[in-house]
Design a protein around this motif. Sequence first.
Motif, PDB file in Angstrom:
ATOM      1  N   GLY A   1      31.146  53.984  35.576  1.00 51.30           N
ATOM      2  CA  GLY A   1      31.285  53.254  34.881  1.00 51.30           C
ATOM      3  C   GLY A   1      32.333  52.207  35.287  1.00 51.30           C
ATOM      4  N   ARG A   2      33.220  52.373  36.286  1.00 51.47           N
ATOM      5  CA  ARG A   2      33.938  51.377  36.674  1.00 51.47           C
ATOM      6  C   ARG A   2      33.126  50.316  37.508  1.00 51.47           C
TER       7      ARG A   2
ATOM      8  N   GLY B   1      33.292  42.044  43.513  1.00 50.80           N
ATOM      9  CA  GLY B   1      33.721  41.853  42.282  1.00 50.80           C
ATOM     10  C   GLY B   1      33.737  40.359  42.144  1.00 50.80           C
ATOM     11  N   ASP B   2      33.514  39.508  43.178  1.00 50.39           N
ATOM     12  CA  ASP B   2      33.439  38.186  42.805  1.00 50.39           C
ATOM     13  C   ASP B   2      32.015  37.673  41.877  1.00 50.39           C
TER      14      ASP B   2
ATOM     15  N   ILE C   1      28.138  44.801  36.008  1.00 49.86           N
ATOM     16  CA  ILE C   1      26.910  44.500  34.795  1.00 49.86           C
ATOM     17  C   ILE C   1      27.704  43.944  33.734  1.00 49.86           C
ATOM     18  N   GLY C   2      28.847  44.259  33.708  1.00 52.17           N
ATOM     19  CA  GLY C   2      29.715  43.697  32.515  1.00 52.17           C
ATOM     20  C   GLY C   2      29.757  44.533  31.133  1.00 52.17           C
ATOM     21  N   THR C   3      29.024  45.886  31.512  1.00 47.31           N
ATOM     22  CA  THR C   3      29.222  46.786  30.160  1.00 47.31           C
ATOM     23  C   THR C   3      29.431  48.179  30.687  1.00 47.31           C
ATOM     24  N   ALA C   4      29.970  48.942  29.904  1.00 47.48           N
ATOM     25  CA  ALA C   4      30.324  50.287  30.214  1.00 47.48           C
ATOM     26  C   ALA C   4      29.114  51.287  29.689  1.00 47.48           C
ATOM     27  N   PRO C   5      29.129  52.497  30.512  1.00 46.85           N
ATOM     28  CA  PRO C   5      28.189  53.595  29.847  1.00 46.85           C
ATOM     29  C   PRO C   5      28.454  54.198  28.581  1.00 46.85           C
ATOM     30  N   GLY C   6      27.804  54.667  27.784  1.00 51.81           N
ATOM     31  CA  GLY C   6      28.024  55.143  26.683  1.00 51.81           C
ATOM     32  C   GLY C   6      29.173  56.189  26.652  1.00 51.81           C
ATOM     33  N   GLY C   7      30.107  56.478  26.036  1.00 55.47           N
ATOM     34  CA  GLY C   7      31.295  57.554  26.199  1.00 55.47           C
ATOM     35  C   GLY C   7      32.165  57.257  27.263  1.00 55.47           C
ATOM     36  N   TYR C   8      32.279  56.134  27.979  1.00 54.22           N
ATOM     37  CA  TYR C   8      33.193  55.626  28.969  1.00 54.22           C
ATOM     38  C   TYR C   8      34.539  55.482  28.288  1.00 54.22           C
ATOM     39  N   PRO C   9      35.617  56.367  28.799  1.00 53.98           N
ATOM     40  CA  PRO C   9      36.944  56.256  27.987  1.00 53.98           C
ATOM     41  C   PRO C   9      37.326  54.857  27.865  1.00 53.98           C
ATOM     42  N   GLY C  10      38.205  54.468  26.664  1.00 57.83           N
ATOM     43  CA  GLY C  10      38.588  53.363  26.306  1.00 57.83           C
ATOM     44  C   GLY C  10      37.679  52.539  25.359  1.00 57.83           C
ATOM     45  N   THR C  11      36.295  52.882  25.319  1.00 55.58           N
ATOM     46  CA  THR C  11      35.319  52.075  24.594  1.00 55.58           C
ATOM     47  C   THR C  11      34.940  52.851  23.357  1.00 55.58           C
ATOM     48  N   PRO C  12      34.299  52.126  22.332  1.00 50.89           N
ATOM     49  CA  PRO C  12      34.041  53.115  21.031  1.00 50.89           C
ATOM     50  C   PRO C  12      33.152  53.881  21.477  1.00 50.89           C
TER      51      PRO C  12
END
Length: 547
Positions: free
Chosen positions: A311-312, A49-50, A318-329
């Motif tokens: 997604g985690r 994570g660094d 990468i800094g982005t979530a896949p589509g449909g990831y909980p808590g994202t639009p």
Amino acid sequence: MSVSRRRAVAAGTGLTLLASALSLPAASAAPDSPDPAVTGPVPATTAVGDPAHGYPFLATDVDLADHGYVEQEFFLSGEATRYDADGASDAEVISTGHEYRTRMVVRRPTDPGAFNGTVITEWYNVSNQWDQEVDWFQTHEHLLREGYAWVGVSAQRAGVHSGTGLRSWSPDRYGSLDLTDGGTVTDDTLSWDVFSQAVGAVREPAGTAPLGPLEAETVVATGHSQSAGRLWSYVNSVDPGGDVVDAVVLHGGGGPLRDAVETPVLKINSETDVAIDLLGAAQRQPDSDTLRTWEVAGASHGDWKLITDYGRLRIRDIGTAPGGYPGTPQTCDEPSGSRVPQHMVQGAAYDHVADWAAGGDAPPSAPAIDLLADGSVDRDDLGLGRGGIRLAAQEVPVRLNSGLNTGPGFCFIDGSSRPVDDATLAAWYPDEEQYVDEVVAVTGAAVEAGYVPADVAADPSWYTDVAELVQDRVESGLVREQVGARIVDRMHRALEAADDGDWNAADRWVRQAHTFAERQVRDDLASASVARSTAAVRGVLALTVDG
């Protein structure tokens, strides 16, 4: 297929055998390639994570040590051959002697006595222009419980050389990797031989052993979606001459197999894959001595488990979530990600294929998803697909799952899972005991048929689905937050116990959750929904113990 299939791999890439089998002219025949050089384990230079990225890309967040496993990364280098491998005919050598350097990630038992002898070797998916290990995300719990080793191979340029590939992600760690022979190879024609050499290094290491003290008895190649397409070409065009892998699992794609294929192949396709004929998934062939095809009703190509587990790490690295990831639009027209646990079926598929490749029985045949004359999926009054391998989430639904969705980006392959309100669920299932009996009957039938593992209650989805159901009702105000937290805590404890095979402890925790649902949830309909679902988990636990 007997273990004699491994005869060619001792030569590293099997290139001499391949050239001979293809009867190539002397000018184009591949020479006997040297064994690839393996270096590592490559040490981590930063914490996971660094921002300096001194660790393996997408390093797992699973507590491997708790399962007696270790994660290690190795670099693989040598000279590879370019192949024209179209999947329709035997591969042809284009040119030889191309220098390369790539990586493999190994997750394996530390104790040789805990190793079941089978290595699941995954061809990294690069659809997003970086390495993605879909099959690990989907089945790692099963692989860890059953003692498999897993190896991920970076075989394609995009995963290494793209703007989001390994070299860009961590120049210090990965800057020396090269799948282009210094920029002279501008396609993926090296990928076939790079993958073969990686398998050879795993099975018959010439120097550094990627598996450490473990000795591979069976190597199963696996790949999802884009990677299934690559492996389809590989098994059709390359492997008939090289005889490199013992079996192949094509997950989410892969067209017809040639008659020349002698390697056992199992295709596992979701409802999505069949409905849109993804990478030839709807181009069906009869089962044979070397082919089995499994199709899972209601499942989606990119499902809820993949979105949440992957997604985690994608957010971290990468800094982005896949589509449909909980808590994202949410951008798809329907809630993303089918909850039909296709991964249970995939775990059973690996078990069957490993046995098949070692000379055991072929996997059972399975019914196909029902298609109408226009190629669309035949659906019931609720819109649920008919036919195929049927799991309880589809046969006794508490959500309406589908392999289809609409909207931007990858919505078309992510499928959907629409919640059902408590009043409707109460009308569908007025009697809790009858509901439990139906869930147990469907699940027991899947176990008996061999479509899911016998220890079916160990799967995390039984417990996480209840936790999600409770959380949804907490957010809507139907369950008090404190009560919801108690139920979710008990389900998480039950999951940990089930993963350890402690069925009595798991049942005890679920029984407490059921009691909380009955006595502490004030809304009668919400109480019934939570109690019904926890009771079903107890029924599946009893099925597993009795079975």
